[in-house]
Structures are given as C-alpha cells and as structure tokens.
Design an enzyme around this catalytic site. Structure first.
Site, PDB file in Angstrom:
ATOM      1  N   GLY A 194       0.836  -1.201   0.000  1.00 40.89           N
ATOM      2  CA  GLY A 194       0.000   0.000   0.000  1.00 40.89           C
ATOM      3  C   GLY A 194       0.865   1.242   0.000  1.00 40.89           C
ATOM      4  O   GLY A 194       1.973   1.237   0.558  1.00 40.89           O
ATOM      5  N   SER A 195       0.363   2.291  -0.634  1.00 42.52           N
ATOM      6  CA  SER A 195       1.178   3.503  -0.778  1.00 42.52           C
ATOM      7  C   SER A 195       0.290   4.730  -0.851  1.00 42.52           C
ATOM      8  O   SER A 195       0.578   5.683  -1.559  1.00 42.52           O
ATOM      9  CB  SER A 195       2.001   3.404  -2.058  1.00 42.52           C
ATOM     10  OG  SER A 195       1.114   3.157  -3.148  1.00 42.52           O
ATOM     11  N   GLY A 196      -0.825   4.686  -0.122  1.00 42.35           N
ATOM     12  CA  GLY A 196      -1.697   5.862  -0.056  1.00 42.35           C
ATOM     13  C   GLY A 196      -1.138   6.848   0.959  1.00 42.35           C
ATOM     14  O   GLY A 196       0.067   6.877   1.253  1.00 42.35           O
ATOM     15  N   LYS A 237     -14.418   3.775  14.855  1.00 37.63           N
ATOM     16  CA  LYS A 237     -14.319   5.233  15.077  1.00 37.63           C
ATOM     17  C   LYS A 237     -14.543   6.007  13.784  1.00 37.63           C
ATOM     18  O   LYS A 237     -14.941   7.178  13.815  1.00 37.63           O
ATOM     19  CB  LYS A 237     -12.994   5.595  15.754  1.00 37.63           C
ATOM     20  CG  LYS A 237     -11.726   5.254  14.960  1.00 37.63           C
ATOM     21  CD  LYS A 237     -11.311   6.318  13.983  1.00 37.63           C
ATOM     22  CE  LYS A 237     -10.283   5.816  13.006  1.00 37.63           C
ATOM     23  NZ  LYS A 237      -9.951   6.775  11.947  1.00 37.63           N
TER      24      LYS A 237
HETATM   25  N1  NAI Z   1      -4.713   8.444   6.008  1.00 41.48           N
HETATM   26  C1  NAI Z   1      -4.703   8.385   7.341  1.00 41.48           C
HETATM   27  O1  NAI Z   1      -4.562   9.402   8.038  1.00 41.48           O
HETATM   28  C2  NAI Z   1      -4.830   7.050   8.014  1.00 41.48           C
HETATM   29  C3  NAI Z   1      -5.343   5.948   7.366  1.00 41.48           C
HETATM   30  N2  NAI Z   1      -5.464   4.754   8.020  1.00 41.48           N
HETATM   31  C4  NAI Z   1      -6.012   3.574   7.360  1.00 41.48           C
HETATM   32  O2  NAI Z   1      -5.045   3.035   6.480  1.00 41.48           O
HETATM   33  C5  NAI Z   1      -5.694   2.397   5.375  1.00 41.48           C
HETATM   34  C6  NAI Z   1      -5.090   2.917   4.080  1.00 41.48           C
HETATM   35  O3  NAI Z   1      -5.307   4.307   4.025  1.00 41.48           O
HETATM   36  P1  NAI Z   1      -4.392   5.314   3.184  1.00 41.48           P
HETATM   37  O4  NAI Z   1      -2.997   4.830   3.083  1.00 41.48           O
HETATM   38  O5  NAI Z   1      -4.639   6.656   3.782  1.00 41.48           O
HETATM   39  O6  NAI Z   1      -5.016   5.198   1.704  1.00 41.48           O
HETATM   40  P2  NAI Z   1      -5.710   6.363   0.861  1.00 41.48           P
HETATM   41  O7  NAI Z   1      -6.993   6.735   1.462  1.00 41.48           O
HETATM   42  O8  NAI Z   1      -4.713   7.431   0.620  1.00 41.48           O
HETATM   43  O9  NAI Z   1      -6.074   5.601  -0.485  1.00 41.48           O
HETATM   44  C7  NAI Z   1      -5.374   5.705  -1.647  1.00 41.48           C
HETATM   45  C8  NAI Z   1      -4.690   4.397  -1.968  1.00 41.48           C
HETATM   46  O10 NAI Z   1      -5.623   3.468  -2.513  1.00 41.48           O
HETATM   47  C9  NAI Z   1      -5.104   2.977  -3.727  1.00 41.48           C
HETATM   48  N3  NAI Z   1      -6.165   2.627  -4.634  1.00 41.48           N
HETATM   49  C10 NAI Z   1      -7.063   3.453  -5.212  1.00 41.48           C
HETATM   50  N4  NAI Z   1      -7.885   2.754  -6.029  1.00 41.48           N
HETATM   51  C11 NAI Z   1      -7.480   1.457  -5.933  1.00 41.48           C
HETATM   52  C12 NAI Z   1      -7.959   0.250  -6.507  1.00 41.48           C
HETATM   53  N5  NAI Z   1      -8.992   0.214  -7.317  1.00 41.48           N
HETATM   54  N6  NAI Z   1      -7.339  -0.889  -6.184  1.00 41.48           N
HETATM   55  C13 NAI Z   1      -6.292  -0.876  -5.344  1.00 41.48           C
HETATM   56  N7  NAI Z   1      -5.810   0.231  -4.746  1.00 41.48           N
HETATM   57  C14 NAI Z   1      -6.408   1.383  -5.056  1.00 41.48           C
HETATM   58  C15 NAI Z   1      -4.283   4.110  -4.272  1.00 41.48           C
HETATM   59  O11 NAI Z   1      -3.369   3.657  -5.202  1.00 41.48           O
HETATM   60  C16 NAI Z   1      -3.617   4.626  -3.008  1.00 41.48           C
HETATM   61  O12 NAI Z   1      -2.474   3.885  -2.694  1.00 41.48           O
HETATM   62  C17 NAI Z   1      -7.191   2.683   5.540  1.00 41.48           C
HETATM   63  O13 NAI Z   1      -7.834   1.581   6.100  1.00 41.48           O
HETATM   64  C18 NAI Z   1      -7.233   3.855   6.519  1.00 41.48           C
HETATM   65  O14 NAI Z   1      -8.408   3.871   7.313  1.00 41.48           O
HETATM   66  C19 NAI Z   1      -5.055   4.604   9.310  1.00 41.48           C
HETATM   67  C20 NAI Z   1      -4.502   5.646   9.987  1.00 41.48           C
HETATM   68  C21 NAI Z   1      -4.369   6.958   9.409  1.00 41.48           C
HETATM   69  O1  13P Z   2      -7.513   6.847  11.005  1.00 44.13           O
HETATM   70  C1  13P Z   2      -7.221   8.013  10.925  1.00 44.13           C
HETATM   71  C2  13P Z   2      -6.498   8.728  12.005  1.00 44.13           C
HETATM   72  O2  13P Z   2      -6.018   7.856  12.980  1.00 44.13           O
HETATM   73  C3  13P Z   2      -7.611   8.793   9.730  1.00 44.13           C
HETATM   74  O3  13P Z   2      -8.974   9.017   9.725  1.00 44.13           O
HETATM   75  P1  13P Z   2      -9.683   9.517   8.387  1.00 44.13           P
HETATM   76  O4  13P Z   2      -9.687   8.339   7.439  1.00 44.13           O
HETATM   77  O5  13P Z   2     -11.040   9.975   8.787  1.00 44.13           O
HETATM   78  O6  13P Z   2      -8.832  10.651   7.856  1.00 44.13           O
END
Ligand code: NAI
Ligand code: 13P
Length: 358
Positions: free
Chosen positions: A11-13, A206
C-alpha cells in the site's frame, strides 16, 4: 541469502506513505532489518509519468503524500507479488475495500514463514450475515499470523513528525520487540497489547462516529452536541466489542487506538471533513470523496454499511442507534438533520446506575 528481516509495505496511499517514512528509516538504521524496503504501489499515471518511477527517482509520493521525502531505501514496485515474495514482515495498509483482491493475488506467493501486520481500518461482510475483521481475512487467506497497528495517527501529522502514540495488538508477544523496532520513532511511540480484536475493532468503528461528528459540524450544532455524539459513539464501540468480541478488555479503549483515535478522527480526519461537506452541499458522499480527496479513500460510510448489514441481520439496529442513524444518513434513507432525533432516546439515556469504583 540474507538473515536480515525483510519488510514489504503493501500500500502507498496517504497512511502507507507516511508509515513508509518511519519504517524505511528504521530498516536503514537497525542492523537486524534488511535496508531495502519494498513498497507495493497501485500503479497510476501522473502527468504522463508512472507513480512508481516518480517515487523511485524523486523519493516523494507526489499524489498521496506530497511535500515529504521517503527514505531512498524504500523501493516502489507496481507488481504486488514481486514486492512481497521475499518479505518476512508484510505491512498491509490499503483502503479496506481492496484487501480481498490483494490477498487473492498473494495466495501461495509469499514466504510461508512470513508474518503480517495490518494498519487497515475497516471490516468486510462475511458469509452468514456477519462481518469479518481484516486481520482475520489476511490470516485465513494467506495462512500467516496477522497483528494490527491502530492509533490516533492522522497520516499528514505523522509525516510532519508531530508527536503521537499508536497501539499494536499482537497475539505473539515474541514479535512485540521486532514490531516496536520497526515502527517506533522519536515522534511515534508504540504501546503493544494482546487484546488484538478490540484494537482492530476500535480502529474500524471510530470512522463511523467521525461521520456523525462531521454531520454535527455541517449542521452547525456546536461543540456540546459533537461531544455527545463522540461519547455515545464510544459507548456503542464498547458495547459492540462486548457483544461481538467477548473477552476483550475495557482498558484497550484507553489506549491510542480507542479514545485518542476517536477524538483525532472526529476533529481532523477525512471522514469528518467529507461528512460536513455532505450536509453543507447536498452532494453525495461518492461525489465529495472524488472532489475533495484526490484519490484517497473514505472508510467510514462503507464501514457503517458493513456494520449495519450485521446489525440488521441480527435485529440489533436499535441497540446501536448512532451507528444505525449514520448509516441511514450516508445511504440517503434519512436526512442528516434527523440525526439528533435518532439518538435523543439512546439506550444510554435510559440507564440509572451505580457508577463502578475505580
Ligand atoms: N490516512 C490516514 O490518516 C490514516 C489511514 N489509516 C487507514 O489506512 C488504510 C489505508 O489508508 P491510506 O494509506 O490513507 O489510503 P488512501 O486513502 O490514501 O487511499 C489511496 C490508496 O488506494 C489505492 N487505490 C485506489 N484505487 C485502488 C484500486 N482500485 N485498487 C487498489 N488500490 C487502489 C491508491 O493507489 C492509493 O495507494 C485505511 O484503512 C485507513 O483507514 C489509518 C490511519 C491513518
Ligand atoms: O484513522 C485516521 C487517524 O487515525 C484517519 O482518519 P480519516 O480516514 O477519517 O482521515
């Protein structure tokens, strides 16, 4: 073959990239880890260039974490099997709706001795009308143990190295020092607990409450109302864990994965932001996700739907009026302005009870 522990980030979001900063730096610094950290990147084109090429040349994920350099030992790879096949530790950090596809791609292609840790907040719906935890899906599909990391960790703030805490839930306490080495940083303090299910469920639930907080903000109802929604949300989280994951511990809610993540998400998260705009603009959640998040994904509304699927099947919607109302608002069955009427007679308000001693 190197006897050093090899790490792959799947993953690389936004969060995947922020955690890559910490994990990459730790693997470069600590002798028990292989320097090279692979990062699976879902390939896309940015201004005519592949995102993986941009990351590997500029060391910046310009789309999901702009303005932050990733350590140069983090190598972006567009093929998930190529990225994961030699890893001893797999860090799963993708939006939860995609996890099943990734597990299918990895089936039989990873080291049988590998271990996983999931940073993914959300559920999946299960056969028989219930829900599955993401870590359980990973373990079942890939036949490897899976720990979890959840906490008050808004990715942009972690990337800016602002101080925060996180919670790792692991059944294997022998892995605890390795996980701590891998994730801990001067600004990112790790607590390891063994109450794995509760840690993961807190992280998922949450996000539902954060949608409620966003609706309250959109309606302009004020801080007291928002605090009530957060508190009722916490009580429903506790009840949910108590009913569906018996044996879990109340103390886990006082870790970063519990109250702290609930607070930060209800004030600074994407779910809150989009839910506020949902009320103010009248646009759909899907439209706003696309307009406001530049490819990042919302987890709250889908999680509300997954939870409602189970509660409805078990005829338990009325035991969780806040979760139920938030799902109905997200799915357009009721309007956001009806939220307060749905929780005015919350089961919490029917209680007359002796407060337990400390
Ligand atoms: N962003 C934050 O502040 C935080 C996020 N999380 C959790 O981490 C997990 C990942 O979140 P993020 O890294 O923020 O992701 P993100 O919300 O930035 O999502 C984008 C990612 O999804 C990918 N993507 C988009 N369409 C796709 C598809 N059809 N198939 C496969 N991949 C696809 C993109 O390439 C990108 O890597 C989530 O469950 C989120 O709740 C947990 C703590 C903090
Ligand atoms: O999990 C998160 C913070 O710990 C990020 O929450 P959001 O996906 O609502 O930005």
């Amino acid at each position: 073959m190197s006897d050093k522990t090899r790490v792959c980030i799947v993953g690389s979001g936004n969060w995947g990239s922020a955690i890559a900063k910490i994990v990459g730096a730790n693997c470069a610094r600590l002798s028990n880890f292989d320097d090279r950290v692979t990062m699976y990147v879902y390939e896309e084109m940015i201004d005519g260039k592949k995102l993986t090429e941009i990351i590997n040349t500029t060391h910046e994920n310009v789309k999901y974490l702009p303005g932050h350099k990733l350590p140069s030992n983090v190598v972006a790879i567009p093929d998930i099997v190529e990225a994961a096949k030699e890893a001893d530790i797999l860090i799963f950090v993708v939006p939860h709706q995609f996890i099943r596809n990734f597990c299918s791609s990895l089936l039989g292609k990873i080291k049988p001795t590998a271990v996983a840790i999931s940073l993914i907040k959300g559920f999946d719906i299960a056969e028989g009308g219930g829900i599955d935890l993401i870590s359980h899906i990973i373990t079942r599909h890939l036949k490897i143990p899976c720990s979890v990391l959840m906490g008050a960790n808004l990715a942009n703030e972690v990337a800016e190295e602002k101080f925060c805490e996180t919670t790792i839930g692991s059944r294997d306490m022998k892995m605890a020092p390795t996980f701590r080495d891998l994730f801990q940083a001067h600004h990112f303090r790790v607590v390891v607990v063994d109450d794995v299910n509760a840690v993961e469920v807190c992280g998922a639930l949450k996000n539902i409450v954060a949608c409620g907080a966003g609706f309250v903000d959109g309606l302009g109802l004020g801080d007291n109302t928002k605090a009530a929604v957060i508190r009722l949300g916490l009580m429903e989280m506790i009840k949910f864990v108590d009913i569906f994951y018996p044996g879990s511990k109340l103390a886990t809610f006082f870790e970063s994965c519990g109250v702290a993540d609930l607070i930060t998400t209800c004030y600074g998260g994407r779910n809150r932001k989009v839910s506020e705009a949902f009320v103010k603009t009248g646009k759909s959640i899907k439209e706003l996700e696309a307009e406001m998040l530049n490819g990042q994904k919302l987890q709250g509304p889908i999680t509300a739907e997954e939870v409602n699927f189970m509660l409805k099947n078990k005829q338990m919607e009325d035991k969780f009026p806040l979760f139920t109302a938030i799902h109905k608002i997200c799915s357009g069955t009721i309007q956001a302005k009806d939220l307060i009427d749905c929780i005015r007679n919350h089961p919490e308000h029917m209680k007359i009870t002796h407060v337990a001693k400390l």
